[in-house]
Scaffold this motif. Sequence first.
Motif, mmCIF file in Angstrom:
data_model
loop_
_atom_site.group_PDB
_atom_site.id
_atom_site.type_symbol
_atom_site.label_atom_id
_atom_site.label_comp_id
_atom_site.label_asym_id
_atom_site.label_seq_id
_atom_site.Cartn_x
_atom_site.Cartn_y
_atom_site.Cartn_z
ATOM 1 N N CYS A 1 0.842 -1.209 0.000
ATOM 2 C CA CYS A 1 0.000 0.000 0.000
ATOM 3 C C CYS A 1 0.873 1.253 0.000
ATOM 4 N N PHE A 2 1.948 1.207 0.790
ATOM 5 C CA PHE A 2 2.843 2.372 0.863
ATOM 6 C C PHE A 2 3.681 2.504 -0.405
ATOM 7 N N ILE A 3 4.097 1.370 -0.946
ATOM 8 C CA ILE A 3 4.895 1.412 -2.182
ATOM 9 C C ILE A 3 4.066 2.008 -3.314
ATOM 10 N N GLY A 4 2.805 1.588 -3.388
ATOM 11 C CA GLY A 4 1.915 2.124 -4.427
ATOM 12 C C GLY A 4 1.768 3.631 -4.306
ATOM 13 N N ALA A 5 1.598 4.092 -3.052
ATOM 14 C CA ALA A 5 1.420 5.531 -2.838
ATOM 15 C C ALA A 5 2.698 6.295 -3.148
ATOM 16 N N ALA A 6 3.825 5.678 -2.839
ATOM 17 C CA ALA A 6 5.109 6.327 -3.141
ATOM 18 C C ALA A 6 5.288 6.458 -4.654
ATOM 19 N N THR A 7 4.977 5.396 -5.360
ATOM 20 C CA THR A 7 5.113 5.412 -6.819
ATOM 21 C C THR A 7 4.224 6.487 -7.428
ATOM 22 N N GLY A 8 2.975 6.530 -6.956
ATOM 23 C CA GLY A 8 2.020 7.487 -7.510
ATOM 24 C C GLY A 8 2.439 8.921 -7.301
ATOM 25 N N SER A 9 2.988 9.223 -6.135
ATOM 26 C CA SER A 9 3.281 10.620 -5.801
ATOM 27 C C SER A 9 4.693 11.025 -6.189
ATOM 28 N N GLY A 10 5.562 10.057 -6.338
ATOM 29 C CA GLY A 10 6.966 10.370 -6.584
ATOM 30 C C GLY A 10 7.754 10.582 -5.301
ATOM 31 N N ALA A 11 7.096 10.447 -4.146
ATOM 32 C CA ALA A 11 7.825 10.610 -2.879
ATOM 33 C C ALA A 11 8.615 9.335 -2.590
ATOM 34 N N ARG A 12 9.698 9.499 -1.853
ATOM 35 C CA ARG A 12 10.527 8.342 -1.494
ATOM 36 C C ARG A 12 10.017 7.768 -0.173
ATOM 37 N N LEU A 13 9.931 6.428 -0.135
ATOM 38 C CA LEU A 13 9.399 5.739 1.054
ATOM 39 C C LEU A 13 10.527 5.162 1.894
ATOM 40 N N GLU A 14 10.405 5.341 3.222
ATOM 41 C CA GLU A 14 11.267 4.597 4.154
ATOM 42 C C GLU A 14 10.373 3.998 5.215
ATOM 43 N N TYR A 15 10.654 2.757 5.611
ATOM 44 C CA TYR A 15 9.855 2.182 6.693
ATOM 45 C C TYR A 15 10.700 1.286 7.576
ATOM 46 N N ARG A 16 10.263 1.126 8.814
ATOM 47 C CA ARG A 16 10.940 0.257 9.778
ATOM 48 C C ARG A 16 9.897 -0.521 10.565
ATOM 49 N N TRP A 17 9.993 -1.827 10.559
ATOM 50 C CA TRP A 17 9.145 -2.639 11.427
ATOM 51 C C TRP A 17 9.676 -2.567 12.850
#
Length: 390
Positions: free
Chosen positions: A258-274
Amino acid sequence: MDTQELKALVAGEIDARCHQLSELSLKIHSNPELGFQEVKAAAWLPQYLEENGFSVDRGICELPTAFRGGYGQGKPAIAILAEYDALPKLGHACGHNLIAACAVGAGVASRLAIDQFGGSILVIGTPAEELYGGKAIMADRGAFNNIDMAMLVHPGVYNTATTPALACLSLEVEFFGKAAHAAARPEAGINALEAMLNSFAAINSLRQHIKDKARIHGIITDGGEAANIVPAHSAGIFLVRAEDDNYLDELKQRVINCFIGAATGSGARLEYRWGAVRYAPMRSNITLARLFQRNMQSFGRRVRLFNPSDAFGSTDMGNVSQLVPSIHPFVAIAPKEVAVHSPQFASAAASETGIQGLLDAAKALAMSVVDLVANPEIVTRVKKEFRQER
Ligand SMILES: [Zn+2]
Ligand SMILES: [Zn+2]
């Protein structure tokens, strides 16, 4: 002395200590401390155990506010667990002050059973249940390796001998975009907030197609600086829960998508940590639960084996329950309309009903210890159930 007489004796021991235990509980209630900062509670509780003949180790598992008190030697080694952390702003709205006093009271009363039948009773102080999963850390560091079973009674709005609890993992997410004037040059910006909002929308869609008891929920912790600046940064914290570990693993990737899709759509870079700590699902030992249920019912409380409301969260007791036979019963201290983690529940945790719940639960725990040390065949049954369930 037979077990009925001994049960009456341990219950009488709790009654004789009712003022001490209620004072201890109220003192913790009026001095709420957050996870891993429970220095006052972690001083008062071991002190009470020490004054009553327990040997105490403080700061176990390299956690300054964890402790272990022990009385007696050998098997069975029965642990009663204490929690004593409070919630930000709400204080003791989960009633952990009652859990703490209940555990030390039950431990001290159980000495009578240990003196007669042998075995050992441990009171283990487990910090930071709410925010950091203290028991999960302690489980990794071996705190529960040499015990035969573990019990903890939590205050709630029903009397139940078992509790369902979900596997749970936290997730921190950040999007990095590009700031620009939101009206003059919107085309120059990359909107990190929109990426976050689209992630929420994608998760809301995903939620329709996941298993019933799974849960995904989160908050936004950074949504931008000013309405006239395209947000260059956004951040959020999420919790993902599932009934078992396998489904939680499966959900992890679907949530990240879900986050990867949103990152792709907006052009923003995603970082996440479990999150580093994972809450395991709760496995209630039914043999132990029935013992507790019977003892609790002996003073007029109607105790169900299973929770009728089917409400479930997560608890780090789940991690203990994966290692040794465990129960996490609830004792009712407020009407069922009252929500746990609310100001009303915080008041209940300092009320007369709250103290009554503490005393009843402490008696039922100590009486269950009597059953266990007096009847080795029950201990065998508890362990057999645990092995078969795996
Ligand atoms: Zn709690
Ligand atoms: Zn809580």
